[in-house]
Motif scaffolding. Structure first.
Motif, mmCIF file in Angstrom:
data_model
loop_
_atom_site.group_PDB
_atom_site.id
_atom_site.type_symbol
_atom_site.label_atom_id
_atom_site.label_comp_id
_atom_site.label_asym_id
_atom_site.label_seq_id
_atom_site.Cartn_x
_atom_site.Cartn_y
_atom_site.Cartn_z
ATOM 1 N N LYS A 116 5.920 0.478 -8.699
ATOM 2 C CA LYS A 116 5.430 1.447 -8.005
ATOM 3 C C LYS A 116 4.422 0.896 -6.883
ATOM 4 O O LYS A 116 3.637 -0.057 -7.196
ATOM 5 N N VAL A 117 4.857 1.067 -5.642
ATOM 6 C CA VAL A 117 4.332 0.486 -4.619
ATOM 7 C C VAL A 117 3.302 1.526 -3.495
ATOM 8 O O VAL A 117 3.781 2.552 -3.469
ATOM 9 N N LEU A 118 2.215 1.076 -3.179
ATOM 10 C CA LEU A 118 1.232 1.862 -2.315
ATOM 11 C C LEU A 118 1.269 1.221 -1.087
ATOM 12 O O LEU A 118 0.748 -0.046 -0.982
ATOM 13 N N ILE A 119 1.487 1.707 0.074
ATOM 14 C CA ILE A 119 1.486 0.858 1.533
ATOM 15 C C ILE A 119 0.244 1.877 2.189
ATOM 16 O O ILE A 119 0.547 2.914 2.310
ATOM 17 N N TYR A 120 -0.822 1.270 2.327
ATOM 18 C CA TYR A 120 -1.971 1.803 2.985
ATOM 19 C C TYR A 120 -1.807 1.525 4.605
ATOM 20 O O TYR A 120 -1.642 0.084 4.981
ATOM 21 N N GLY A 121 -1.598 2.506 5.609
ATOM 22 C CA GLY A 121 -1.396 2.381 6.934
ATOM 23 C C GLY A 121 0.012 1.977 7.189
ATOM 24 O O GLY A 121 0.569 0.813 7.770
ATOM 25 N N SER A 122 0.781 2.967 6.931
ATOM 26 C CA SER A 122 2.281 3.129 6.897
ATOM 27 C C SER A 122 2.962 3.120 8.313
ATOM 28 O O SER A 122 4.212 3.095 8.334
ATOM 29 N N THR A 123 2.143 3.475 9.307
ATOM 30 C CA THR A 123 2.686 3.891 10.543
ATOM 31 C C THR A 123 2.629 2.946 11.615
ATOM 32 O O THR A 123 3.223 3.135 12.932
ATOM 33 N N GLY A 124 2.102 1.783 11.481
ATOM 34 C CA GLY A 124 1.971 0.795 12.582
ATOM 35 C C GLY A 124 3.338 -0.183 12.489
ATOM 36 O O GLY A 124 4.325 0.200 11.698
ATOM 37 N N SER A 125 3.262 -1.165 13.464
ATOM 38 C CA SER A 125 4.479 -1.839 13.377
ATOM 39 C C SER A 125 4.669 -2.576 11.974
ATOM 40 O O SER A 125 5.751 -2.633 11.512
ATOM 41 N N VAL A 126 3.692 -3.088 11.308
ATOM 42 C CA VAL A 126 3.834 -3.852 10.042
ATOM 43 C C VAL A 126 4.358 -2.730 9.007
ATOM 44 O O VAL A 126 5.121 -2.905 8.155
ATOM 45 N N VAL A 162 5.571 0.560 9.083
ATOM 46 C CA VAL A 162 6.911 0.940 9.311
ATOM 47 C C VAL A 162 8.046 0.107 8.810
ATOM 48 O O VAL A 162 9.242 0.296 8.302
ATOM 49 N N ALA A 163 7.924 -1.114 8.991
ATOM 50 C CA ALA A 163 8.656 -2.229 8.559
ATOM 51 C C ALA A 163 8.670 -2.398 7.124
ATOM 52 O O ALA A 163 9.544 -2.373 6.311
ATOM 53 N N ALA A 164 7.289 -2.252 6.274
ATOM 54 C CA ALA A 164 7.138 -2.424 4.960
ATOM 55 C C ALA A 164 7.670 -1.334 4.456
ATOM 56 O O ALA A 164 8.316 -1.353 3.248
ATOM 57 N N VAL A 165 7.654 -0.153 4.932
ATOM 58 C CA VAL A 165 8.093 1.265 4.174
ATOM 59 C C VAL A 165 9.830 1.171 4.218
ATOM 60 O O VAL A 165 10.124 1.036 3.010
ATOM 61 N N GLN A 166 10.377 0.499 5.078
ATOM 62 C CA GLN A 166 11.781 0.370 4.992
ATOM 63 C C GLN A 166 12.237 -0.580 4.134
ATOM 64 O O GLN A 166 13.087 -0.633 3.431
ATOM 65 N N LEU A 167 11.304 -2.021 4.047
ATOM 66 C CA LEU A 167 11.612 -3.038 3.078
ATOM 67 C C LEU A 167 11.595 -2.500 1.675
ATOM 68 O O LEU A 167 12.253 -2.825 0.719
#
Ligand SMILES: NC(=O)c1ccc[n+]([C@@H]2O[C@H](COP(=O)([O-])OP(=O)(O)OC[C@H]3O[C@@H](n4cnc5c(N)ncnc54)[C@H](OP(=O)(O)O)[C@@H]3O)[C@@H](O)[C@H]2O)c1
Length: 312
Positions: free
Chosen positions: A158-168, A170-175
């Motif tokens: 279970k992963v939470l990405i905080y601040g998902s819309t910057g360059s890092v 959007v990459a983290a979301v796809q990864l």
């Protein structure tokens, strides 16, 4: 050739387009005609020397005390090989390549010479120059931090990405999607649509809801914008869970195997370029001003010349 020269630290206007000498192509180097670069958060931080406290001194020591020692900033590029040194075996003239130069900078220019062993590889066959230039910064960072958090070691974490819309972000979301995790993201309501387009269902909008009050627990929390902290999120972590942030002293390292991984993902359509705006090279000051505002979604790309100019 034309290059954007940064002759002092300061606002975007310190960047000036000038004619400079073409780089030489040494025996172990390839000369690349840059078709596209990107303006990343790291670039504007260097240009404006935007760090606090003692880090300002550290940055001045690393980058140049009164002005950047390397006046041509920019760290990512996509372009065409136009010359190869005599020891080059991996690349040929006319091949399309993309890469990241890190602290060597030099990509706000029409040409760059890079060592064959630097972080450079062939572009994804299905990528435009703009797309290829947009990928390395955010993806390298996301790979570094999510690997560090152990994303590959836990089954369906279970992963939470905080601040998902910057360059890092959007990459983290796809990864994270690539690793098939159970994903929740935190972004502003302006970013909700983008997250939906990237296939994320669990979106917490920080302007509507306090994410720290969610009843969910996570194995990994990745702060992709450096705007939260472990003490704030600690209660959201499962036992043994990991919190990682771009906002600390840990610096993402670039590796050519990561660039090759990014290329493979792009070719398999597991990775998309999320480009907010594209500026011509002549508008690099405006591109920096936009990135300075800290609201971009994905990446801001700068095109160096009309693609038709070099199509053979
Ligand atoms: N340690 C390292 O090695 C490393 C490497 C690369 C980057 N970084 C750092 O990582 C950070 C992010 O880099 P980046 O290139 O992804 O930045 P970026 O693209 O400029 O980030 C902008 C995004 O952040 C969102 N945002 C702004 N304030 C926010 C908040 N309070 N909460 C959640 N989201 C917020 C913005 O959307 P909204 O305004 O709509 O929310 C926007 O989409 C930067 O500080 C950069 O210096 C560190």
């Amino acid at each position: 050739m034309k290059a954007a020269i940064c002759s002092q630290y300061g606002p975007p206007e310190v960047l000036q387009l000038q004619e400079v000498a073409m780089p030489l192509c040494k025996d172990n180097e390839i000369l690349v005609k840059i078709m596209a670069t990107a303006v990343n958060s790291g670039d504007v931080r260097v240009r404006g020397l935007v760090v606090s406290g003692f880090l300002k001194i550290v940055m001045r020591l690393v980058l140049g005390f009164f002005k950047p020692r390397r006046p041509i900033l920019g760290t990512v590029y996509a372009g065409i090989v136009v010359e190869t040194g005599k020891n080059i075996s991996q690349f040929k003239v006319d091949e399309k390549v993309f890469g990241i130069t890190g602290f060597k900078f030099g990509t706000y220019a029409e040409y760059i010479s890079v060592n064959e062993k630097s972080i450079v590889t062939h572009m994804p066959i299905n990528a435009s120059f703009e797309a290829a230039a947009s990928l390395p910064f955010g993806w390298h960072t996301a790979i570094h931090f999510l690997e560090r958090a152990g994303i590959e070691n836990v089954k369906k974490p279970k992963v939470l990405i905080y601040g998902s819309t910057g360059s890092v972000g959007v990459a983290a979301v796809q990864l994270a999607n690539y690793f098939n995790v159970a994903l929740t993201v935190v972004c502003s309501s302006e970013g909700r649509e983008l997250m939906r387009n990237l296939g994320v269902d669990n979106v917490i909008c920080y302007d509507l809801q306090d994410f720290t009050q969610t009843p969910q627990k996570f194995d990994i929390i990745f702060d992709a914008v450096g705007k939260t902290s472990k003490p704030v999120c600690k209660h959201l972590l499962n036992t043994g869970g990991n919190f990682v942030t771009v906002g600390g002293l840990d610096m993402a390292t670039e590796k050519v195997i990561h660039l090759q991984f990014i290329r493979q993902l792009f070719e398999k359509r597991k990775c998309r370029a999320i480009i907010d705006r594209v500026y011509p090279f002549s508008d690099i000051v405006a591109a920096h001003a936009y990135v300075d505002a800290g609201r971009k979604k994905g990446d801001v790309v700068v095109t160096m010349c009309e693609i038709d100019e070099v199509v053979k």
